[in-house]
Design an enzyme around this catalytic site. Structure first.
Site, PDB file in Angstrom:
ATOM      1  N   PRO A   1      49.928  30.210  31.358  1.00 22.18           N
ATOM      2  CA  PRO A   1      50.072  30.887  32.650  1.00 22.18           C
ATOM      3  C   PRO A   1      50.987  30.162  33.635  1.00 22.18           C
ATOM      4  CG  PRO A   1      47.782  30.955  31.942  1.00 22.18           C
ATOM      5  CD  PRO A   1      48.509  30.088  30.958  1.00 22.18           C
TER       6      PRO A   1
ATOM      7  N   THR B   1      52.646  37.519  21.778  1.00 17.08           N
ATOM      8  CA  THR B   1      52.795  38.714  20.945  1.00 17.08           C
ATOM      9  C   THR B   1      51.740  38.653  19.845  1.00 17.08           C
ATOM     10  OG1 THR B   1      55.168  38.724  21.371  1.00 17.08           O
ATOM     11  CG2 THR B   1      54.393  40.050  19.532  1.00 17.08           C
TER      12      THR B   1
ATOM     13  N   ASP C   1      65.343  28.106  17.760  1.00 11.60           N
ATOM     14  CA  ASP C   1      66.715  28.423  17.347  1.00 11.60           C
ATOM     15  C   ASP C   1      66.725  29.720  16.541  1.00 11.60           C
ATOM     16  OD1 ASP C   1      67.872  26.261  18.593  1.00 11.60           O
ATOM     17  OD2 ASP C   1      68.088  25.059  16.778  1.00 11.60           O
TER      18      ASP C   1
ATOM     19  N   GLY D   1      64.246  31.852  16.529  1.00  9.51           N
ATOM     20  CA  GLY D   1      63.688  32.880  17.399  1.00  9.51           C
ATOM     21  C   GLY D   1      64.736  33.515  18.282  1.00  9.51           C
TER      22      GLY D   1
ATOM     23  N   GLN E   1      73.201  56.304  32.697  1.00 12.39           N
ATOM     24  CA  GLN E   1      74.221  56.907  33.551  1.00 12.39           C
ATOM     25  C   GLN E   1      74.971  58.023  32.818  1.00 12.39           C
ATOM     26  OE1 GLN E   1      74.020  55.709  36.525  1.00 12.39           O
ATOM     27  NE2 GLN E   1      75.591  56.916  37.541  1.00 12.39           N
TER      28      GLN E   1
ATOM     29  N   GLY F   1      70.835  62.851  35.069  1.00 16.29           N
ATOM     30  CA  GLY F   1      69.435  63.111  35.391  1.00 16.29           C
ATOM     31  C   GLY F   1      68.540  63.118  34.162  1.00 16.29           C
TER      32      GLY F   1
ATOM     33  N   GLU G   1      61.392  34.179  24.879  1.00 16.27           N
ATOM     34  CA  GLU G   1      61.942  33.074  24.081  1.00 16.27           C
ATOM     35  C   GLU G   1      63.077  32.340  24.798  1.00 16.27           C
ATOM     36  OE1 GLU G   1      62.180  33.442  19.828  1.00 16.27           O
ATOM     37  OE2 GLU G   1      60.901  35.218  19.860  1.00 16.27           O
TER      38      GLU G   1
ATOM     39  N   THR H   1      64.587  32.391  29.047  1.00 15.14           N
ATOM     40  CA  THR H   1      65.341  33.299  29.916  1.00 15.14           C
ATOM     41  C   THR H   1      66.847  33.080  29.770  1.00 15.14           C
ATOM     42  OG1 THR H   1      65.343  31.711  31.730  1.00 15.14           O
ATOM     43  CG2 THR H   1      63.477  33.252  31.621  1.00 15.14           C
TER      44      THR H   1
ATOM     45  N   GLU I   1      68.763  32.168  32.024  1.00 16.70           N
ATOM     46  CA  GLU I   1      69.079  30.931  32.740  1.00 16.70           C
ATOM     47  C   GLU I   1      68.828  29.706  31.856  1.00 16.70           C
ATOM     48  OE1 GLU I   1      68.788  34.233  35.348  1.00 16.70           O
ATOM     49  OE2 GLU I   1      67.284  33.496  33.943  1.00 16.70           O
TER      50      GLU I   1
END
Length: 381
Positions: free
Chosen positions: A130, A160, A242, A244, A338, A342, A365, A367, A369
């Site tokens: 957490p 998962t 790696d 993953g 797009q 609609g 696995e 982000t 960043e």
């Protein structure tokens, strides 16, 4: 050793097999499973029979005995139909199963790999907590030795198959905080006293792929369930990631392709101002951008897979593939909505689900960043 043509033919057969399976056993139920957040366990037992859950496992352990190119192809093709199922296939293969294959002893491999590769058992992998996502070295889940057992206490989150998985590889702290050699990997079977399923997450996308907490309350795990060497759990986990990240790149690739192919078909069929909208430059250029991004993502992913098959260090390439493919999955699925206008915003057409599913790929696995940090660190070595 297979020739290049044999490899091409083999990949073509595997792609067709995965495609046929997905069209027959997954596509008719995609929205039903998504709406109800139903994890189709029976489907995974069936996928095991087709070899999709033990792609990388040697035949001696009941697997398909294939490599990363074949694995990328399977995940890609399934994810074109449903990202949720693609995610679960990826997590089962590359995390739990691959961790046991890579670091288990012979007895552990002989016991667990045939069950996992056949789909009789579904696997989970527990690293995240957490309060420790990317900052895994501050994990609070502990394991303390007590005679012939290790006693686990703590919570793993965002897992998962955390509720329905039959077995999990769990990394717990056995040493000092922030010590990279202070964590150990354990194989924990469902039904072990002290292991409980916690909250199941109600997610934006990937809703048919179960994500739940695993709670350890004085969970007693025999010492024979340690994977590899005590204290090397974190180091093992980084190596597993790696592979993953190649998995998430493959998942992203499939989602992007699914969104793109739906867009091409719709753009040819939808008429406005007396002609198919594909004839308008605004739409055709958008499709051109989507196709180019997908091609680049696949090349990066295949390159990382080739290096992994050759047992070469691929940390940078796997991070690049995961980073780029996941980001373009979001971009392509956004463009797909797009193109549909609609109708793309409704559940009657497939692209809204690709749009919802794609975002997870930039988070799970590691982000985007974190991938940039990994790439920069490797580039600056």
């Amino acid at each position: 050793m297979k020739t290049s043509q044999e490899q091409i033919d083999n990949l073509r057969l595997i792609r067709q097999s995965a495609k046929d399976f997905a069209e027959t056993h997954i596509r008719p139920y995609v929205m039903e499973w998504d709406e109800s957040q139903f994890f189709p366990m029976e489907l995974f037992h069936r996928m095991g029979q087709h070899g999709f859950l033990g792609v990388l496992v040697p035949e001696v352990y009941g697997g398909a005995g294939l490599g990363y190119q074949e694995y990328i192809t399977v995940v890609d093709e399934i994810s074109k139909v449903c990202g949720s199922i693609g995610l679960s296939v990826a997590a089962h293969n590359s995390l739990c199963t691959n961790h046991i294959l890579s670091f288990g002893n012979e007895m552990q491999k002989q016991h667990y790999l045939p069950l996992l590769a056949s789909g009789q058992w579904i696997g989970a992998w527990g690293l995240t907590e957490p309060n420790t996502g990317s900052d895994a070295m501050r994990m609070q889940c502990t394991a303390v030795r007590d005679g012939d057992f290790w006693v686990l206490n703590g919570t793993k989150s965002w897992i998962t198959h955390g509720k329905s998985g039959h077995v999990a590889v769990v990394i717990a702290r056995t040493g000092d905080l922030l010590d990279s050699r202070g964590m150990t990997a354990f194989v924990v079977e469902r039904g072990t006293p002290g292991l409980h399923a916690g909250k199941k997450e109600n997610k934006l996308g990937m809703r048919a792929s179960e994500t739940a907490e695993m709670i350890f309350d004085h969970c007693r795990v025999p010492i024979g369930q340690v994977l590899g060497v005590e204290g090397e759990g974190f180091i093992q986990a980084m190596k597993i990631l790696d592979g993953g990240r190649i998995s998430i790149a493959s998942l992203s690739l499939g989602i992007a392709k699914g969104a793109y192919e739906a867009s091409v078909q719709y753009a040819k069929e939808r008429h406005q101002f007396g002609q198919p909208i594909a004839q308008f430059q605004g739409i055709s250029f958008k499709l051109a951008d989507m196709a180019t991004k997908i091609e680049a993502a696949e090349l990066l992913t295949r390159q990382a897979g080739t290096m992994k098959d050759a047992n070469e260090k691929c940390t940078k390439q796997a991070a690049m593939a995961k980073y780029y493919a996941s980001e373009i999955a979001v971009q392509v699925s956004t463009d797909a909505v797009q193109v549909f206008g609609g109708y793309g915003y409704t559940k009657d057409f497939p692209v809204e689900k690709f749009y919802r599913d794609a975002k997870l790929c930039t988070i799970g696995e590691g982000t985007s960043e974190i991938q940039k940090l990994v790439i920069a660190r490797e580039a600056l070595r």
